[in-house]
Motif scaffolding. Structure first.
Motif, PDB file in Angstrom:
ATOM      1  N   THR A 228     -73.425  16.094  50.375  1.00 49.55           N
ATOM      2  CA  THR A 228     -74.284  16.971  49.585  1.00 49.55           C
ATOM      3  C   THR A 228     -73.564  18.166  48.977  1.00 49.55           C
ATOM      4  OG1 THR A 228     -74.918  18.329  51.485  1.00 49.55           O
ATOM      5  CG2 THR A 228     -76.266  16.369  51.027  1.00 49.55           C
ATOM      6  N   GLY A 229     -72.415  18.525  49.558  1.00 53.52           N
ATOM      7  CA  GLY A 229     -71.725  19.719  49.098  1.00 53.52           C
ATOM      8  C   GLY A 229     -72.405  20.996  49.550  1.00 53.52           C
ATOM      9  N   SER A 230     -73.389  20.853  50.412  1.00 55.57           N
ATOM     10  CA  SER A 230     -74.125  22.002  50.933  1.00 55.57           C
ATOM     11  C   SER A 230     -73.445  22.512  52.192  1.00 55.57           C
ATOM     12  CB  SER A 230     -75.563  21.585  51.237  1.00 55.57           C
ATOM     13  OG  SER A 230     -76.327  22.685  51.610  1.00 55.57           O
ATOM     14  N   ASP A 231     -73.762  23.742  52.565  1.00 58.93           N
ATOM     15  CA  ASP A 231     -73.158  24.282  53.782  1.00 58.93           C
ATOM     16  C   ASP A 231     -73.964  23.849  55.008  1.00 58.93           C
ATOM     17  OD1 ASP A 231     -74.945  26.879  54.645  1.00 58.93           O
ATOM     18  OD2 ASP A 231     -74.892  26.604  52.457  1.00 58.93           O
ATOM     19  N   GLU A 232     -73.302  23.848  56.146  1.00 64.36           N
ATOM     20  CA  GLU A 232     -73.908  23.378  57.392  1.00 64.36           C
ATOM     21  C   GLU A 232     -75.119  24.207  57.791  1.00 64.36           C
ATOM     22  OE1 GLU A 232     -72.584  22.437  61.985  1.00 64.36           O
ATOM     23  OE2 GLU A 232     -71.052  22.475  60.423  1.00 64.36           O
ATOM     24  N   GLN A 233     -75.107  25.496  57.537  1.00 64.20           N
ATOM     25  CA  GLN A 233     -76.234  26.359  57.912  1.00 64.20           C
ATOM     26  C   GLN A 233     -77.506  25.970  57.158  1.00 64.20           C
ATOM     27  OE1 GLN A 233     -76.317  28.768  60.401  1.00 64.20           O
ATOM     28  NE2 GLN A 233     -78.495  28.517  60.006  1.00 64.20           N
ATOM     29  N   THR A 234     -77.385  25.730  55.857  1.00 64.99           N
ATOM     30  CA  THR A 234     -78.545  25.323  55.065  1.00 64.99           C
ATOM     31  C   THR A 234     -79.090  23.992  55.563  1.00 64.99           C
ATOM     32  OG1 THR A 234     -77.715  26.493  53.115  1.00 64.99           O
ATOM     33  CG2 THR A 234     -79.345  24.763  52.729  1.00 64.99           C
ATOM     34  N   LEU A 235     -78.197  23.042  55.815  1.00 68.59           N
ATOM     35  CA  LEU A 235     -78.619  21.738  56.321  1.00 68.59           C
ATOM     36  C   LEU A 235     -79.286  21.876  57.687  1.00 68.59           C
ATOM     37  CD1 LEU A 235     -75.499  19.743  55.171  1.00 68.59           C
ATOM     38  CD2 LEU A 235     -77.836  19.376  54.354  1.00 68.59           C
ATOM     39  N   SER A 236     -78.724  22.691  58.544  1.00 68.91           N
ATOM     40  CA  SER A 236     -79.320  22.923  59.865  1.00 68.91           C
ATOM     41  C   SER A 236     -80.709  23.539  59.748  1.00 68.91           C
ATOM     42  CB  SER A 236     -78.430  23.834  60.709  1.00 68.91           C
ATOM     43  OG  SER A 236     -77.246  23.177  61.045  1.00 68.91           O
ATOM     44  N   ASN A 237     -80.858  24.483  58.823  1.00 74.35           N
ATOM     45  CA  ASN A 237     -82.168  25.104  58.607  1.00 74.35           C
ATOM     46  C   ASN A 237     -83.198  24.086  58.140  1.00 74.35           C
ATOM     47  OD1 ASN A 237     -81.200  27.587  59.361  1.00 74.35           O
ATOM     48  ND2 ASN A 237     -81.128  28.426  57.297  1.00 74.35           N
ATOM     49  N   ILE A 238     -82.798  23.196  57.261  1.00 75.37           N
ATOM     50  CA  ILE A 238     -83.725  22.173  56.774  1.00 75.37           C
ATOM     51  C   ILE A 238     -84.113  21.244  57.909  1.00 75.37           C
ATOM     52  CG2 ILE A 238     -83.921  20.136  55.282  1.00 75.37           C
ATOM     53  CD1 ILE A 238     -82.235  21.747  53.219  1.00 75.37           C
ATOM     54  N   ILE A 239     -83.137  20.757  58.646  1.00 68.80           N
ATOM     55  CA  ILE A 239     -83.403  19.817  59.732  1.00 68.80           C
ATOM     56  C   ILE A 239     -84.270  20.446  60.815  1.00 68.80           C
ATOM     57  CG2 ILE A 239     -82.285  18.561  61.633  1.00 68.80           C
ATOM     58  CD1 ILE A 239     -80.042  17.894  59.602  1.00 68.80           C
ATOM     59  N   SER A 240     -84.060  21.721  61.084  1.00 68.70           N
ATOM     60  CA  SER A 240     -84.841  22.389  62.126  1.00 68.70           C
ATOM     61  C   SER A 240     -86.157  22.955  61.593  1.00 68.70           C
ATOM     62  CB  SER A 240     -84.020  23.498  62.780  1.00 68.70           C
ATOM     63  OG  SER A 240     -83.736  24.511  61.839  1.00 68.70           O
ATOM     64  N   GLY A 241     -86.378  22.866  60.285  1.00 66.33           N
ATOM     65  CA  GLY A 241     -87.630  23.348  59.703  1.00 66.33           C
ATOM     66  C   GLY A 241     -87.716  24.853  59.626  1.00 66.33           C
ATOM     67  N   GLN A 242     -86.573  25.500  59.638  1.00 69.44           N
ATOM     68  CA  GLN A 242     -86.548  26.963  59.553  1.00 69.44           C
ATOM     69  C   GLN A 242     -86.559  27.390  58.097  1.00 69.44           C
ATOM     70  OE1 GLN A 242     -83.198  28.296  61.824  1.00 69.44           O
ATOM     71  NE2 GLN A 242     -84.035  27.554  63.758  1.00 69.44           N
ATOM     72  N   ASN A 243     -86.478  28.661  57.881  1.00 69.57           N
ATOM     73  CA  ASN A 243     -86.570  29.253  56.561  1.00 69.57           C
ATOM     74  C   ASN A 243     -85.471  28.737  55.629  1.00 69.57           C
ATOM     75  OD1 ASN A 243     -87.532  30.920  54.564  1.00 69.57           O
ATOM     76  ND2 ASN A 243     -86.398  32.694  55.278  1.00 69.57           N
ATOM     77  N   TYR A 244     -85.892  28.092  54.545  1.00 63.05           N
ATOM     78  CA  TYR A 244     -84.955  27.635  53.514  1.00 63.05           C
ATOM     79  C   TYR A 244     -85.712  27.540  52.193  1.00 63.05           C
ATOM     80  CZ  TYR A 244     -87.056  23.035  54.394  1.00 63.05           C
ATOM     81  OH  TYR A 244     -87.923  22.002  54.577  1.00 63.05           O
ATOM     82  N   LEU A 245     -84.963  27.484  51.123  1.00 61.91           N
ATOM     83  CA  LEU A 245     -85.561  27.395  49.793  1.00 61.91           C
ATOM     84  C   LEU A 245     -85.777  25.934  49.409  1.00 61.91           C
ATOM     85  CD1 LEU A 245     -83.329  30.007  47.937  1.00 61.91           C
ATOM     86  CD2 LEU A 245     -85.637  30.346  48.841  1.00 61.91           C
ATOM     87  N   LEU A 246     -86.883  25.648  48.754  1.00 65.07           N
ATOM     88  CA  LEU A 246     -87.124  24.284  48.295  1.00 65.07           C
ATOM     89  C   LEU A 246     -86.083  23.856  47.264  1.00 65.07           C
ATOM     90  CD1 LEU A 246     -91.008  24.009  48.161  1.00 65.07           C
ATOM     91  CD2 LEU A 246     -89.433  23.027  49.815  1.00 65.07           C
ATOM     92  N   ASP A 247     -85.524  24.815  46.537  1.00 69.44           N
ATOM     93  CA  ASP A 247     -84.433  24.491  45.611  1.00 69.44           C
ATOM     94  C   ASP A 247     -83.232  23.918  46.360  1.00 69.44           C
ATOM     95  OD1 ASP A 247     -85.914  25.325  43.445  1.00 69.44           O
ATOM     96  OD2 ASP A 247     -84.936  27.279  43.285  1.00 69.44           O
ATOM     97  N   ASP A 248     -82.963  24.463  47.553  1.00 67.42           N
ATOM     98  CA  ASP A 248     -81.881  23.925  48.380  1.00 67.42           C
ATOM     99  C   ASP A 248     -82.195  22.492  48.787  1.00 67.42           C
ATOM    100  OD1 ASP A 248     -80.432  26.301  48.281  1.00 67.42           O
ATOM    101  OD2 ASP A 248     -81.308  27.059  50.154  1.00 67.42           O
ATOM    102  N   LEU A 249     -83.440  22.252  49.179  1.00 65.34           N
ATOM    103  CA  LEU A 249     -83.857  20.910  49.590  1.00 65.34           C
ATOM    104  C   LEU A 249     -83.714  19.929  48.431  1.00 65.34           C
ATOM    105  CD1 LEU A 249     -85.145  19.068  51.782  1.00 65.34           C
ATOM    106  CD2 LEU A 249     -87.351  19.669  50.777  1.00 65.34           C
TER     107      LEU A 249
END
Length: 137
Positions: A30-51
């Motif tokens: 994805t070229g995304s950083d691990e923190q953003t991916l972790s936030n998505i997987i854990s359902g924590q605060n993230y932007l839908l644009d990131d998703l």
């Protein structure tokens, strides 16, 4: 319909487990950083644009299912059972037998979470698909 970040995270985790994609591969794909991916997987605060930026890398993943829990997890395959985006490979890895039990447990968890939110669960099709895969092993 409200978007539930935790449910999206659970569904994305289910998808990545089923596809046997580890975190380092997710970062690479994805070229995304691990923190953003972790936030998505854990359902924590993230932007839908990131998703959206991440999901576009998984052409077999049905975004309607991921975000709203509606429909099938996978986009349709061709008549030979191959991914629509890559005719030379199946959508799931061949050595998936070790994951079937784990996937069944995750289906139960997803089903319970959907019912708790008042949504109509649509996991019967996924359960049938797992049984179909089990029969082919």
């Amino acid at each position: 319909m409200a978007i539930d970040l935790q449910q999206i995270g659970k569904r994305f985790r289910f998808y990545t487990h089923l596809k046997e994609i580890e975190m380092d591969e997710l970062v690479s794909l994805t070229g995304s950083d691990e923190q953003t991916l972790s936030n998505i997987i854990s359902g924590q605060n993230y932007l839908l644009d990131d998703l959206v930026g991440i999901v576009k890398h998984f052409t077999d993943l049905n975004s309607q299912w991921l975000i709203y829990g509606e429909g099938s997890m996978f986009k349709p395959m061709d008549e030979d059972g191959n991914c629509h985006d890559n005719p030379n490979k199946n959508c799931l890895k061949k050595d998936r037998s070790a994951y079937l039990k784990q996937m069944q447990n995750m289906l139960v968890e997803l089903d319970a979470a959907e019912v708790a939110k008042g949504h109509s669960p649509d996991v019967d099709a996924l359960k049938a698909k797992l049984e179909e895969y089990k029969a082919t092993l």
